[in-house]
Design a protein around this motif. Structure first.
Motif, PDB file in Angstrom:
ATOM      1  N   ASN A 108      12.530  13.280  -9.278  1.00  0.00           N
ATOM      2  CA  ASN A 108      11.345  13.002  -8.560  1.00  0.00           C
ATOM      3  C   ASN A 108      10.813  11.451  -8.596  1.00  0.00           C
ATOM      4  N   ALA A 109      11.273  11.004  -9.771  1.00  0.00           N
ATOM      5  CA  ALA A 109      10.743   9.411 -10.064  1.00  0.00           C
ATOM      6  C   ALA A 109      11.634   8.348  -9.136  1.00  0.00           C
ATOM      7  N   ALA A 110      13.139   8.858  -8.803  1.00  0.00           N
ATOM      8  CA  ALA A 110      13.903   8.230  -8.172  1.00  0.00           C
ATOM      9  C   ALA A 110      13.587   7.224  -7.128  1.00  0.00           C
ATOM     10  N   ALA A 111      12.851   7.728  -6.036  1.00  0.00           N
ATOM     11  CA  ALA A 111      12.281   7.217  -5.048  1.00  0.00           C
ATOM     12  C   ALA A 111      11.128   6.292  -5.187  1.00  0.00           C
ATOM     13  N   PRO A 112      10.265   6.642  -5.986  1.00  0.00           N
ATOM     14  CA  PRO A 112       9.096   5.803  -6.308  1.00  0.00           C
ATOM     15  C   PRO A 112       9.543   4.567  -6.846  1.00  0.00           C
ATOM     16  N   VAL A 113      10.302   4.705  -8.079  1.00  0.00           N
ATOM     17  CA  VAL A 113      10.882   3.257  -8.927  1.00  0.00           C
ATOM     18  C   VAL A 113      11.607   2.805  -8.148  1.00  0.00           C
TER      19      VAL A 113
ATOM     20  N   VAL B 116       2.445  15.598 -12.856  1.00  0.00           N
ATOM     21  CA  VAL B 116       1.175  16.395 -13.553  1.00  0.00           C
ATOM     22  C   VAL B 116       1.509  17.893 -13.368  1.00  0.00           C
ATOM     23  N   TYR B 117       1.650  18.306 -11.888  1.00  0.00           N
ATOM     24  CA  TYR B 117       2.073  19.552 -11.349  1.00  0.00           C
ATOM     25  C   TYR B 117       2.980  20.309 -11.972  1.00  0.00           C
ATOM     26  N   ILE B 118       4.210  19.315 -12.133  1.00  0.00           N
ATOM     27  CA  ILE B 118       5.561  20.160 -12.703  1.00  0.00           C
ATOM     28  C   ILE B 118       5.193  20.093 -14.296  1.00  0.00           C
ATOM     29  N   TYR B 119       4.822  19.213 -14.720  1.00  0.00           N
ATOM     30  CA  TYR B 119       4.440  19.290 -16.276  1.00  0.00           C
ATOM     31  C   TYR B 119       3.624  20.594 -16.633  1.00  0.00           C
ATOM     32  N   ARG B 120       2.726  20.893 -15.622  1.00  0.00           N
ATOM     33  CA  ARG B 120       1.850  22.216 -15.911  1.00  0.00           C
ATOM     34  C   ARG B 120       2.392  23.581 -15.423  1.00  0.00           C
ATOM     35  N   LYS B 121       3.292  23.386 -14.398  1.00  0.00           N
ATOM     36  CA  LYS B 121       3.558  24.766 -13.776  1.00  0.00           C
ATOM     37  C   LYS B 121       5.387  25.046 -14.095  1.00  0.00           C
ATOM     38  N   THR B 122       5.884  23.926 -14.538  1.00  0.00           N
ATOM     39  CA  THR B 122       7.402  24.147 -14.864  1.00  0.00           C
ATOM     40  C   THR B 122       7.789  24.536 -16.042  1.00  0.00           C
ATOM     41  N   PRO B 123       8.687  25.388 -16.490  1.00  0.00           N
ATOM     42  CA  PRO B 123       9.198  25.759 -17.653  1.00  0.00           C
ATOM     43  C   PRO B 123       9.591  24.522 -18.511  1.00  0.00           C
ATOM     44  N   SER B 124       9.496  24.166 -19.921  1.00  0.00           N
ATOM     45  CA  SER B 124       9.690  23.243 -20.628  1.00  0.00           C
ATOM     46  C   SER B 124      11.272  22.703 -20.528  1.00  0.00           C
TER      47      SER B 124
ATOM     48  N   LEU C 181       0.828  -1.171  -0.022  1.00  0.00           N
ATOM     49  CA  LEU C 181       0.039  -0.032  -0.074  1.00  0.00           C
ATOM     50  C   LEU C 181       1.002   1.267  -0.094  1.00  0.00           C
ATOM     51  N   MET C 182       1.817   1.235   0.844  1.00  0.00           N
ATOM     52  CA  MET C 182       2.864   2.384   0.861  1.00  0.00           C
ATOM     53  C   MET C 182       3.386   2.616  -0.542  1.00  0.00           C
ATOM     54  N   THR C 183       3.763   1.466  -1.312  1.00  0.00           N
ATOM     55  CA  THR C 183       4.383   1.593  -2.381  1.00  0.00           C
ATOM     56  C   THR C 183       3.330   2.321  -3.619  1.00  0.00           C
ATOM     57  N   LEU C 184       2.182   1.832  -3.600  1.00  0.00           N
ATOM     58  CA  LEU C 184       1.044   2.388  -4.135  1.00  0.00           C
ATOM     59  C   LEU C 184       0.879   3.904  -4.055  1.00  0.00           C
ATOM     60  N   ILE C 185       0.834   4.448  -2.770  1.00  0.00           N
ATOM     61  CA  ILE C 185       0.510   5.613  -2.432  1.00  0.00           C
ATOM     62  C   ILE C 185       1.791   6.384  -2.953  1.00  0.00           C
ATOM     63  N   ALA C 186       2.914   5.908  -2.782  1.00  0.00           N
ATOM     64  CA  ALA C 186       4.307   6.714  -3.517  1.00  0.00           C
ATOM     65  C   ALA C 186       4.149   6.999  -4.827  1.00  0.00           C
ATOM     66  N   ILE C 187       3.447   6.031  -5.639  1.00  0.00           N
ATOM     67  CA  ILE C 187       3.410   6.138  -7.225  1.00  0.00           C
ATOM     68  C   ILE C 187       2.416   7.147  -7.461  1.00  0.00           C
ATOM     69  N   LEU C 188       1.252   7.084  -6.716  1.00  0.00           N
ATOM     70  CA  LEU C 188       0.160   7.986  -6.890  1.00  0.00           C
ATOM     71  C   LEU C 188       0.586   9.369  -6.527  1.00  0.00           C
ATOM     72  N   VAL C 189       1.168   9.585  -5.482  1.00  0.00           N
ATOM     73  CA  VAL C 189       1.858  10.928  -4.975  1.00  0.00           C
ATOM     74  C   VAL C 189       2.757  11.315  -6.066  1.00  0.00           C
ATOM     75  N   PHE C 190       3.763  10.559  -6.599  1.00  0.00           N
ATOM     76  CA  PHE C 190       4.628  10.973  -7.951  1.00  0.00           C
ATOM     77  C   PHE C 190       3.786  11.360  -8.888  1.00  0.00           C
ATOM     78  N   ILE C 191       2.865  10.635  -9.437  1.00  0.00           N
ATOM     79  CA  ILE C 191       2.194  10.846 -10.772  1.00  0.00           C
ATOM     80  C   ILE C 191       1.290  12.268 -10.426  1.00  0.00           C
ATOM     81  N   GLU C 192       0.902  12.507  -9.206  1.00  0.00           N
ATOM     82  CA  GLU C 192       0.124  13.930  -9.005  1.00  0.00           C
ATOM     83  C   GLU C 192       1.276  15.020  -9.099  1.00  0.00           C
TER      84      GLU C 192
END
Length: 299
Positions: free
Chosen positions: A50-55, A32-40, A18-29
């Protein structure tokens, strides 16, 4: 595997999953935020970091449920983090405004190369001028790890499939020892390059939360490499006792994976806080110079 677990064991496995699944969901969220708010220009680099820890959490969870996949999951996490180390160096350069602006900001500065993990005790080493060539070699220092680690992993899997590679057999006659030594040298070189750049830009990038970001990156290095290596060595020496039906090495692997899942879950949550804060880009040199001139002229 679940059939061989008692009730507390099943509860532990379910909680860690369950902790792993929550970590994946937190990363996905967060992605999405970084994709919308951060310069390309920074978007993909920050998402990679950010993906290092959930992977690592995901590969550890797979290895926990399917023990025979441990070698492949550990190698997958290692390859991914090798790329992340190079991405972290590139992120620091990007946060300074890019390579050209970094060189202009520090055109008369010098890199202090007597830093960890390679040369922290070698205070007699000269300071290196900050030039395009020096920056190129620092990039090579991390890029070589991202390139050669997958090659060494592929070689290890080929030897393992042929029965010539035993992961924790560190006899001088076995290839595992020499592959691990070579990989250790590559790892230290990459970490050294990141440390050199961080030591120079940390003051400039304080407004970008670079110190907590670097601390999280360091925690992942220590937990994923050093902690796992120590636990596996203790298991190989039978200091971690066997618990039938698990052998010492299998039990050590379970302990390492379960610890990593909990630790990477915490790092994922903390990373969301650290990387989500809004901060302004560093202003170009021209703007800073103009503002300084205006302040001098103002009575």
């Amino acid at each position: 595997l679940s059939a061989g677990l008692d009730l507390p064991g099943r509860f532990l496995f379910a909680t860690l999953t369950l902790m792993t699944l929550i970590a994946i969901l937190v990363f996905i969220e967060e992605a999405v935020y970084i994709y919308r708010k951060t310069p390309s220009s920074k978007r993909s680099i920050i998402i990679w970091i950010n993906a290092a820890a959930p992977v690592i959490s995901t590969t550890s969870c797979i290895g926990m449920w399917i023990p025979r996949s441990t070698m492949f999951t550990d190698f997958t996490a290692g390859i991914f983090f090798a790329i992340v180390i190079h991405k972290f160096l590139m992120m620091m350069i990007k946060e300074c405004g890019g390579q050209k602006l970094l060189l202009r900001r520090f055109e008369n500065g010098r890199f202090t190369i007597s830093t960890g993990p390679c040369c922290c005790c070698c205070l007699c080493l000269p300071r290196v001028p900050i030039t395009r060539q020096t920056l190129f070699w620092l990039k090579v220092g991390t890029f070589q790890f991202a390139v050669f680690r997958p090659v060494l992993v592929f070689l290890s899997i080929v030897l393992w499939s042929n029965g010539n590679y035993v992961l924790y057999n560190l006899s001088p006659k076995e290839p595992a020892l020499w592959i691990n030594i070579f990989m250790g040298v590559l790892t230290l070189t990459a970490l050294w390059a990141v440390g050199i750049v961080f030591r120079k830009v940390r003051t400039l990038l304080t407004c970008k939360n670079i110190i907590p970001k670097f601390a999280l990156y360091q925690f992942i290095v220590i937990l994923n490499h050093l902690q796992t290596t120590i636990i596996n060595m203790l298991a190989t020496q039978r200091i971690i006792s066997c618990a039938p039906p698990l052998s010492s090495t299998a039990r050590g692997s379970y302990i390492a994976q379960q610890l990593l899942i909990m630790e990477m879950f915490l790092i994922t949550v903390i990373s969301r806080v650290v990387y989500r804060r809004k901060y302004h880009d560093l202003e170009p040199l021209e703007c800073m110079d103009e503002e300084a001139g205006d302040k001098k002229q103002t009575p």
